[in-house]
Scaffold this active site. Structure first.
Site, short mmCIF file in Angstrom:
data_model
loop_
_atom_site.label_atom_id
_atom_site.label_comp_id
_atom_site.label_asym_id
_atom_site.label_seq_id
_atom_site.Cartn_x
_atom_site.Cartn_y
_atom_site.Cartn_z
N LYS A 231 98.59 110.33 49.60
CA LYS A 231 97.73 111.22 48.79
C LYS A 231 96.67 111.97 49.67
O LYS A 231 96.28 111.87 50.79
CB LYS A 231 97.03 110.35 47.93
CG LYS A 231 98.14 110.09 46.60
CD LYS A 231 97.13 109.25 45.67
CE LYS A 231 98.19 108.64 44.41
NZ LYS A 231 97.42 108.15 43.33
N ARG A 265 101.51 100.56 45.04
CA ARG A 265 102.38 101.54 44.63
C ARG A 265 102.56 102.33 45.76
O ARG A 265 101.68 102.91 46.22
CB ARG A 265 101.96 102.09 43.39
CG ARG A 265 102.80 102.95 42.87
CD ARG A 265 102.27 103.83 41.70
NE ARG A 265 103.14 104.89 41.10
CZ ARG A 265 103.31 106.15 41.24
NH1 ARG A 265 102.61 106.68 42.34
NH2 ARG A 265 104.19 106.83 40.83
#
Length: 285
Positions: A231, A265
């Site tokens: 991210k 995740r």
């Protein structure tokens, strides 16, 4: 990960009558049925590609596969309910048929998509909006009797990064979860996983402050899921790209495991499982 610290945390999930043990951290592999996900390598556009990706995740040791058909990156394009269903239902049906042992999570904020995905063979719902974007979501999850991943976010994927503001992000997220958890439990939903929502309606500073105080969420005694994988809180801070952000992902996953997180995740299943194994080895000594 420090077992003595988290003895009171809920460590099982009821997945359509089967109990899954979360006493050892596990991995959720990401499967994006979208043309515009922020990490280009993760984009999947056919059933064959979806089956290949599912097989890779399972072979590398993923416990869950998280299937999404609506990109939640900041500023993502709107996707209609019909389009989301057209992308996701055939993939769920195909994966559940080919890999009946796989636990399938559905990344959606729409109750209709949640319901039809569970009916097609999925097992739990991963809602980035915490029920805020579809007032029928909690009622639907209660009726389906499936586990629910409750994530923290403000606004929508289109607006969430427009100057997010918090009084104290650690305490604000705790307050958010307290209200939502009470509502869910009053509706009979007890299999709840908390996701602090890294990268959702948070600046880079907010993200790292939240990670630093992740232990605040221990008070709920529920499993925690984190999603740092490649991210912008990593690649923008380091001045790199999503394609070169695996090392940073592993560092943050390590810190989260040390704070007792149950589910990672990720895009890179093998690397995440190696991270879990090494952190476990340290805590054995």
């Amino acid at each position: 990960m420090a077992k003595d610290t988290f003895l009171n945390r809920k460590i099982t999930l009821n997945l359509k009558g089967e109990l899954l043990d979360l006493s050892r951290p596990c991995v959720m592999g990401i499967l994006n049925l979208t043309p515009d996900s922020f990490y280009g390598t993760s984009r999947i556009s056919s059933i064959d590609q979806a089956l290949e990706r599912a097989e890779t995740c399972l072979t590398e040791g993923a416990t869950f596969i998280d299937i999404g058909a609506y990109s939640s990156r900041p500023g993502a394009d709107e996707v209609s309910t019909d389009e989301e269903l057209a992308r996701i239902i055939p993939a769920v049906a195909a994966i559940s048929k080919r890999f009946p042992e796989a636990w399938l999570s559905i990344d959606t904020f729409r109750a209709k998509v949640a319901k039809e995905s569970i009916e097609a063979g999925a097992h739990l719902i991963n809602d980035i909006s915490g029920g805020e974007l579809d007032e029928q979501m909690f009622e639907t999850v209660a009726a389906l009797k499936v586990p629910y991943i409750l994530m923290h976010m403000q606004g929508t994927p289109q607006t969430m990064q427009q100057d997010p503001v918090y009084h104290n992000i650690g305490l604000d997220v705790v307050d958010y979860f307290e209200n939502k958890i009470n509502t869910l439990k009053n509706m009979g939903i007890n299999d709840i996983i908390l996701d602090p929502g890294f990268g959702f309606a948070k600046t880079i500073t907010h993200n790292y402050e939240l990670l630093n105080h992740l232990q605040n969420l221990d008070i709920f005694g529920l499993p925690l899921l984190v999603g740092f994988s490649r991210k912008s809180m990593i690649y923008k801070f380091l001045g790199i790209t999503p394609e070169t952000a695996l090392n940073g992902t592993t560092v943050l996953n390590t810190l989260a495991l040390q704070k007792g997180v149950s589910i990672l995740r990720v895009h890179d299943v093998k690397a995440a499982l190696e991270c879990i194994a090494l952190v476990e080895k340290v805590h054995e000594q």
